[in-house]
Write a protein that holds these residues in place. Structure first.
Motif, short mmCIF file in Angstrom:
data_model
loop_
_atom_site.label_atom_id
_atom_site.label_comp_id
_atom_site.label_asym_id
_atom_site.label_seq_id
_atom_site.Cartn_x
_atom_site.Cartn_y
_atom_site.Cartn_z
N GLN A 17 50.18 61.96 -1.04
CA GLN A 17 50.66 60.89 -0.18
C GLN A 17 50.55 61.25 1.30
N LEU A 18 50.24 62.50 1.58
CA LEU A 18 50.11 62.94 2.96
C LEU A 18 48.78 62.45 3.54
N GLY A 19 48.71 62.35 4.86
CA GLY A 19 47.42 62.08 5.50
C GLY A 19 46.49 63.27 5.35
N TYR A 20 45.24 63.09 5.72
CA TYR A 20 44.22 64.12 5.49
C TYR A 20 44.59 65.46 6.09
N GLU A 21 44.92 65.50 7.37
CA GLU A 21 45.17 66.78 8.02
C GLU A 21 46.41 67.47 7.45
N LYS A 22 47.48 66.73 7.23
CA LYS A 22 48.69 67.34 6.68
C LYS A 22 48.45 67.81 5.25
N HIS A 23 47.67 67.05 4.51
CA HIS A 23 47.32 67.44 3.14
C HIS A 23 46.55 68.76 3.16
N GLN A 34 39.07 65.64 -4.80
CA GLN A 34 38.91 64.20 -4.66
C GLN A 34 40.01 63.56 -3.82
N SER A 35 41.27 63.90 -4.08
CA SER A 35 42.36 63.26 -3.34
C SER A 35 42.28 63.56 -1.85
N LEU A 36 41.93 64.79 -1.50
CA LEU A 36 41.82 65.16 -0.09
C LEU A 36 40.63 64.48 0.56
N GLN A 37 39.49 64.50 -0.10
CA GLN A 37 38.28 63.91 0.46
C GLN A 37 38.42 62.40 0.61
N GLN A 38 39.03 61.76 -0.34
CA GLN A 38 39.18 60.31 -0.25
C GLN A 38 40.21 59.92 0.81
N ALA A 39 41.15 60.82 1.10
CA ALA A 39 42.06 60.58 2.22
C ALA A 39 41.28 60.58 3.53
N TRP A 40 40.34 61.52 3.65
CA TRP A 40 39.49 61.55 4.85
C TRP A 40 38.66 60.28 4.94
N ALA A 41 38.06 59.88 3.83
CA ALA A 41 37.22 58.69 3.80
C ALA A 41 38.00 57.45 4.22
N SER A 42 39.23 57.33 3.74
CA SER A 42 40.06 56.18 4.08
C SER A 42 40.37 56.12 5.57
N GLU A 43 40.56 57.30 6.17
CA GLU A 43 40.92 57.36 7.59
C GLU A 43 39.71 57.25 8.51
N ASN A 44 38.50 57.35 7.94
CA ASN A 44 37.29 57.37 8.76
C ASN A 44 36.28 56.30 8.35
N SER A 47 29.45 59.24 -6.89
CA SER A 47 28.78 60.05 -5.86
C SER A 47 29.69 60.38 -4.69
N TRP A 48 31.01 60.28 -4.92
CA TRP A 48 31.95 60.45 -3.81
C TRP A 48 31.85 61.82 -3.15
N GLN A 49 31.59 62.88 -3.94
CA GLN A 49 31.53 64.22 -3.34
C GLN A 49 30.48 64.28 -2.24
N LEU A 50 29.27 63.86 -2.58
CA LEU A 50 28.17 63.96 -1.62
C LEU A 50 28.29 62.91 -0.52
N ASP A 51 28.67 61.70 -0.88
CA ASP A 51 28.79 60.63 0.12
C ASP A 51 29.77 61.02 1.23
N ILE A 52 30.93 61.51 0.84
CA ILE A 52 31.95 61.84 1.84
C ILE A 52 31.57 63.08 2.62
N LEU A 53 31.04 64.09 1.93
CA LEU A 53 30.67 65.33 2.62
C LEU A 53 29.60 65.09 3.68
#
Length: 374
Positions: A30-36, A70-80, A88-94
């Motif tokens: 539930q934390l934002g990307y950086e805090k997570h 996944q949870s951390l990367q998708q938090a970044w994706a949501s914020e950006n 393909s979420w791993q490669l798409d987000i990276l």
């Protein structure tokens, strides 16, 4: 000295242990990307440590991307505002992260973060990436590494293999992050020696550690060794004897699920002696992570040896070595019964690791190597 912008790409590796950790700490998602990410870094999983902090101390810009969480990367994706596919979420987000951060140097923790077919085109996709560095703690994949500008070889055997193939490689051992020693989970209680003799890691039942599996099975019968295992009991290595069962089958009362991060370090800290056995792929050299994890936290390490031991530790002064099952059993018994000797070895091993094998020391080494790439 030139300063660079570095993106470290790493994975968390132990998927089952990570799932268990998150099931017990659901609030993290539930934390934002950086805090997570900070929360996770402060737990010290295998490759997500304070590397970026130490590189920043040396004057570089640095961050890390955990491609397989996944949870951390998708938090970044949501914020950006990053779109990604279900599969393909791993490669798409990276790729979006690399494009947004625009590093000069990509530092890859092994080959899994970026597929080879994509990695060889990375400078065409991202012209701002000038150099690619990769750590390799396991031999092989020579043909897939010719695009790498610098390979950090985790042992002399790996170094020799790559240099023989005319790859640019340098010896770069694993290390220990001294910041672990300041965490409350570590300092809240004194070392209590509540575990006489321990093993933590892969038993070898389903992975390429046949010799380790056989030793653990025999040691378990002769001692009160406690096991914290990463053991896939539904899969069996074909090279084991046909009647072999998982280690947990033989010693159920002394077997627990594996641990990572601070929970692993706490068990090591509370162990009188912990056992280590390298994989067969190590050949006649040593240098796995457990050597630095155990000594760094202040545990007495009983380990197999290799021809490069003198470059890492003083045998039987900073770590205790064995060359046979009989010697291992004899020394394990002696160490458990002789507290003063055990304590002296633990202290000497920790002093050596903090002096010569700390993560800040490795970062300084990497800083010097980067200067030669440009």
């Amino acid at each position: 000295m030139k300063k660079y912008k570095i993106a470290k790409i790493c994975g968390l590796v132990y998927t089952k242990l990570i799932r268990d950790y998150y099931s017990r700490n659901r609030h993290i998602t539930q934390l934002g990307y950086e805090k997570h990410k900070v929360h996770l870094k402060n737990f010290f999983p295998v490759h997500l440590n304070k590397f970026s902090d130490y590189m920043r101390d040396l004057g570089h810009e640095c961050t890390e991307f955990v491609y397989d969480l996944q949870s951390l990367q998708q938090a970044w994706a949501s914020e950006n505002d990053c779109e990604y596919g279900t599969h393909s979420w791993q490669l798409d987000i990276l790729l979006k992260q690399i494009g947004t951060y625009r590093p000069d140097i990509l530092y890859l923790q092994d080959v899994h973060g970026l597929p080879h077919c994509l990695r060889v085109q990375i400078r065409e996709i991202f012209p701002f990436v000038k150099k690619v560095i990769m750590f390799k703690g396991y031999p092989g994949r020579v043909r897939e590494l010719r695009d790498i500008d610098l390979i950090l070889a985790g042992t002399p055997l790996i170094l020799k293999d790559y240099q023989t193939e005319n790859l640019n490689a340098e010896l770069f051992y694993h290390s220990f992050d001294p910041d672990i020693l300041s965490q409350k989970e570590i300092i809240k209680d004194k070392h209590d020696d509540s575990h006489n003799f321990t093993f933590m890691g892969s038993s070898g039942y389903s992975t390429m550690h046949v010799d380790r599996f056989e030793m653990l099975r025999k040691i378990g019968k002769e001692t009160d060794m406690e096991f914290w295992l990463m053991e896939e009991t539904s899969q069996k290595l074909s090279t084991l004897d046909k009647d072999a069962k998982p280690i947990s089958h033989y010693f159920p009362a002394r077997t627990r699920p594996g641990k990572f991060g601070l929970e692993m370090y706490r068990v090591l800290l509370d162990s009188k002696v912990t056992f280590n056995k390298h994989t067969e792929a190590a050949g006649d050299v040593i240098g796995n992570m457990r050597m630095f994890e155990a000594t760094g936290i202040g545990c007495c390490l009983l380990t197999d040896t290799g021809k490069n031991m003198k470059d890492l530790f003083e045998a039987d002064k900073e770590v205790v070595t064995y060359e046979s099952l009989e010697e291992c059993l004899e020394k394990a018994s002696f160490l458990q019964e002789n507290e003063s000797v055990r304590q002296a070895i633990s202290e000497a091993g920790q002093k050596r690791t903090l002096s010569d094998h700390s993560l800040p020391k490795r970062c300084a080494q990497l800083d010097e190597l980067m200067q030669t790439l440009f």
